[in-house]
Design a protein around this motif. Structure first.
Motif, PDB file in Angstrom:
ATOM      1  N   ILE A 225       0.819  -1.200   0.000  1.00 36.09           N
ATOM      2  CA  ILE A 225       0.000   0.000   0.000  1.00 36.09           C
ATOM      3  C   ILE A 225       0.860   1.260   0.000  1.00 36.09           C
ATOM      4  O   ILE A 225       0.484   2.277  -0.589  1.00 36.09           O
ATOM      5  N   ILE A 226       2.051   1.225   0.608  1.00 41.83           N
ATOM      6  CA  ILE A 226       2.880   2.432   0.648  1.00 41.83           C
ATOM      7  C   ILE A 226       3.395   2.803  -0.734  1.00 41.83           C
ATOM      8  O   ILE A 226       3.757   3.956  -0.968  1.00 41.83           O
ATOM      9  N   TYR A 227       3.432   1.836  -1.656  1.00 40.78           N
ATOM     10  CA  TYR A 227       3.843   2.127  -3.032  1.00 40.78           C
ATOM     11  C   TYR A 227       2.643   2.478  -3.904  1.00 40.78           C
ATOM     12  O   TYR A 227       2.780   3.175  -4.902  1.00 40.78           O
ATOM     13  N   TYR A 228       1.487   1.996  -3.528  1.00 44.32           N
ATOM     14  CA  TYR A 228       0.285   2.264  -4.326  1.00 44.32           C
ATOM     15  C   TYR A 228      -0.321   3.618  -3.986  1.00 44.32           C
ATOM     16  O   TYR A 228      -0.725   4.374  -4.872  1.00 44.32           O
ATOM     17  N   ASP A 229      -0.390   3.940  -2.692  1.00 43.94           N
ATOM     18  CA  ASP A 229      -0.966   5.220  -2.250  1.00 43.94           C
ATOM     19  C   ASP A 229      -0.226   5.652  -0.991  1.00 43.94           C
ATOM     20  O   ASP A 229      -0.610   5.301   0.121  1.00 43.94           O
ATOM     21  N   ASN A 230       0.820   6.416  -1.203  1.00 47.74           N
ATOM     22  CA  ASN A 230       1.720   6.789  -0.122  1.00 47.74           C
ATOM     23  C   ASN A 230       1.040   7.598   0.976  1.00 47.74           C
ATOM     24  O   ASN A 230       1.424   7.535   2.141  1.00 47.74           O
ATOM     25  N   SER A 231       0.009   8.357   0.616  1.00 43.16           N
ATOM     26  CA  SER A 231      -0.638   9.233   1.587  1.00 43.16           C
ATOM     27  C   SER A 231      -1.869   8.601   2.243  1.00 43.16           C
ATOM     28  O   SER A 231      -2.526   9.229   3.069  1.00 43.16           O
ATOM     29  N   ASN A 232      -2.164   7.364   1.884  1.00 51.62           N
ATOM     30  CA  ASN A 232      -3.327   6.676   2.434  1.00 51.62           C
ATOM     31  C   ASN A 232      -3.186   6.486   3.948  1.00 51.62           C
ATOM     32  O   ASN A 232      -2.086   6.348   4.472  1.00 51.62           O
ATOM     33  N   ILE A 233      -4.321   6.436   4.655  1.00 49.68           N
ATOM     34  CA  ILE A 233      -4.286   6.290   6.109  1.00 49.68           C
ATOM     35  C   ILE A 233      -3.627   4.970   6.536  1.00 49.68           C
ATOM     36  O   ILE A 233      -3.003   4.897   7.604  1.00 49.68           O
ATOM     37  N   VAL A 234      -3.758   3.951   5.699  1.00 45.09           N
ATOM     38  CA  VAL A 234      -3.134   2.656   6.033  1.00 45.09           C
ATOM     39  C   VAL A 234      -1.615   2.747   5.866  1.00 45.09           C
ATOM     40  O   VAL A 234      -0.862   2.219   6.686  1.00 45.09           O
ATOM     41  N   SER A 235      -1.169   3.436   4.823  1.00 44.71           N
ATOM     42  CA  SER A 235       0.274   3.646   4.637  1.00 44.71           C
ATOM     43  C   SER A 235       0.866   4.362   5.838  1.00 44.71           C
ATOM     44  O   SER A 235       1.922   3.981   6.361  1.00 44.71           O
ATOM     45  N   LYS A 236       0.191   5.396   6.277  1.00 46.93           N
ATOM     46  CA  LYS A 236       0.678   6.159   7.433  1.00 46.93           C
ATOM     47  C   LYS A 236       0.699   5.297   8.692  1.00 46.93           C
ATOM     48  O   LYS A 236       1.621   5.394   9.506  1.00 46.93           O
ATOM     49  N   ALA A 237      -0.321   4.446   8.841  1.00 52.26           N
ATOM     50  CA  ALA A 237      -0.388   3.588  10.028  1.00 52.26           C
ATOM     51  C   ALA A 237       0.761   2.582  10.049  1.00 52.26           C
ATOM     52  O   ALA A 237       1.379   2.346  11.101  1.00 52.26           O
ATOM     53  N   TYR A 238       1.088   1.985   8.902  1.00 50.16           N
ATOM     54  CA  TYR A 238       2.186   1.020   8.874  1.00 50.16           C
ATOM     55  C   TYR A 238       3.536   1.698   9.091  1.00 50.16           C
ATOM     56  O   TYR A 238       4.448   1.109   9.670  1.00 50.16           O
ATOM     57  N   ARG A 239       3.659   2.920   8.646  1.00 54.16           N
ATOM     58  CA  ARG A 239       4.909   3.648   8.927  1.00 54.16           C
ATOM     59  C   ARG A 239       5.048   3.903  10.426  1.00 54.16           C
ATOM     60  O   ARG A 239       6.146   3.831  10.992  1.00 54.16           O
ATOM     61  N   ARG A 240       3.942   4.205  11.077  1.00 57.02           N
ATOM     62  CA  ARG A 240       4.015   4.417  12.531  1.00 57.02           C
ATOM     63  C   ARG A 240       4.299   3.100  13.253  1.00 57.02           C
ATOM     64  O   ARG A 240       4.976   3.091  14.275  1.00 57.02           O
ATOM     65  N   LEU A 241       3.778   2.000  12.712  1.00 56.83           N
ATOM     66  CA  LEU A 241       4.071   0.692  13.294  1.00 56.83           C
ATOM     67  C   LEU A 241       5.571   0.428  13.315  1.00 56.83           C
ATOM     68  O   LEU A 241       6.111  -0.046  14.319  1.00 56.83           O
ATOM     69  N   VAL A 242       6.238   0.743  12.220  1.00 57.91           N
ATOM     70  CA  VAL A 242       7.690   0.469  12.135  1.00 57.91           C
ATOM     71  C   VAL A 242       8.460   1.313  13.144  1.00 57.91           C
ATOM     72  O   VAL A 242       9.531   0.918  13.594  1.00 57.91           O
ATOM     73  N   ASP A 243       7.932   2.448  13.536  1.00 58.46           N
ATOM     74  CA  ASP A 243       8.574   3.234  14.582  1.00 58.46           C
ATOM     75  C   ASP A 243       8.683   2.442  15.885  1.00 58.46           C
ATOM     76  O   ASP A 243       9.600   2.669  16.683  1.00 58.46           O
ATOM     77  N   PHE A 244       7.750   1.500  16.101  1.00 58.06           N
ATOM     78  CA  PHE A 244       7.785   0.654  17.290  1.00 58.06           C
ATOM     79  C   PHE A 244       8.731  -0.526  17.123  1.00 58.06           C
ATOM     80  O   PHE A 244       9.184  -1.106  18.111  1.00 58.06           O
ATOM     81  N   ILE A 245       8.976  -0.925  15.872  1.00 54.89           N
ATOM     82  CA  ILE A 245       9.788  -2.120  15.611  1.00 54.89           C
ATOM     83  C   ILE A 245      11.248  -1.838  15.876  1.00 54.89           C
ATOM     84  O   ILE A 245      11.964  -2.638  16.458  1.00 54.89           O
TER      85      ILE A 245
END
Length: 245
Positions: A225-245
């Protein structure tokens, strides 16, 4: 090398979506990432556009091929060990054998290995739990998922006590979350009450992966999804997830 298994015996909870997008964001941040698809349905494999493959995870488990002969590179900076229908015979492969996949993975070097698992506890899934460093548990906001989660956490406690003392729960991730649904909100409250210490907290809010039709569209175009729609709410959520990883 950190091995993170995306695990939940219940189907339809967003395991594959989480696996490919977690891998994509980590790779985007410069990490060397390998995605291992252990599900014979091959959803993670095909979701990244990997279709015409000669060798796959089945050949590794049978020790017919070396990992370097099986790993496929993708345009998303993610390397993939593809799955296949051959994994339907996983019971036969593991007959009287122990940790086959761990032996394979220890031959290669990555920063992260992300393992997408099927909705079951077959011998391959059990093998994964025996050697993974961490597990990430996606859960859809509904009653059946909540009940399944309670039983699964008991299973994880057993594995930790008897087979893999280093196994840790990276966290529980509510997925396919409908923000304007009172029912989804109630399930989230139940998760906070029962498993609050295992959720990903952003100040006073819990990180959730929202429901979005863009996710299905991304799959149809064989892209995270981050490559398909970078600004999508799901893209943003997965980026925040990686901040925890």
């Amino acid at each position: 090398m950190e091995i993170i298994a995306i695990v939940n015996p219940k189907g339809g909870v967003g395991k594959t979506t989480t696996a490919i997008n977690l891998a994509a964001v980590l790779a985007e941040r410069g990490k060397r990432v390998l995605l291992v698809d252990t599900d014979f349905q091959m959803h993670a494999t095909t979701s990244l556009g990997v279709r015409k493959i000669e060798y796959n995870l089945f050949h590794l488990l049978k020790k017919i091929k070396h990992p370097n002969e099986v790993i496929v590179k993708t345009p998303f900076k993610i390397d993939v060990i593809p799955s296949s229908l051959g994994l339907l015979k996983v019971d036969e492969i593991y007959l009287n054998k122990n940790s086959i996949l761990e032996d394979v993975l220890r031959e290669i070097e990555y920063d992260y290995v992300i393992i997408d698992t099927p909705p079951s506890l077959n011998p391959l899934n059990i093998d994964v739990l025996k050697f993974a460093d961490n597990i990430l548990i996606p859960i859809q906001a509904n009653v059946f998922s909540l009940e399944s989660l309670k039983m699964f956490l008991s299973t994880i406690s057993l594995f930790k006590a008897t087979a893999n003392q280093k196994l840790k729960i990276k966290g529980i991730l509510p997925t396919i979350f409908i923000r304007n649904s009172n029912f989804s909100k109630q399930i989230l409250q139940d998760l906070k009450r029962d498993f609050g210490d295992k959720l990903f907290w952003e100040r006073d809010e819990v990180l959730v992966i929202p429901k979005s039709l863009k996710v299905e569209e991304a799959v149809s175009f064989c892209k995270p999804i981050i490559y398909y729609d970078n600004s999508n709410i799901v893209s943003k959520a997965y980026r925040r997830l990686v901040d925890f990883i």
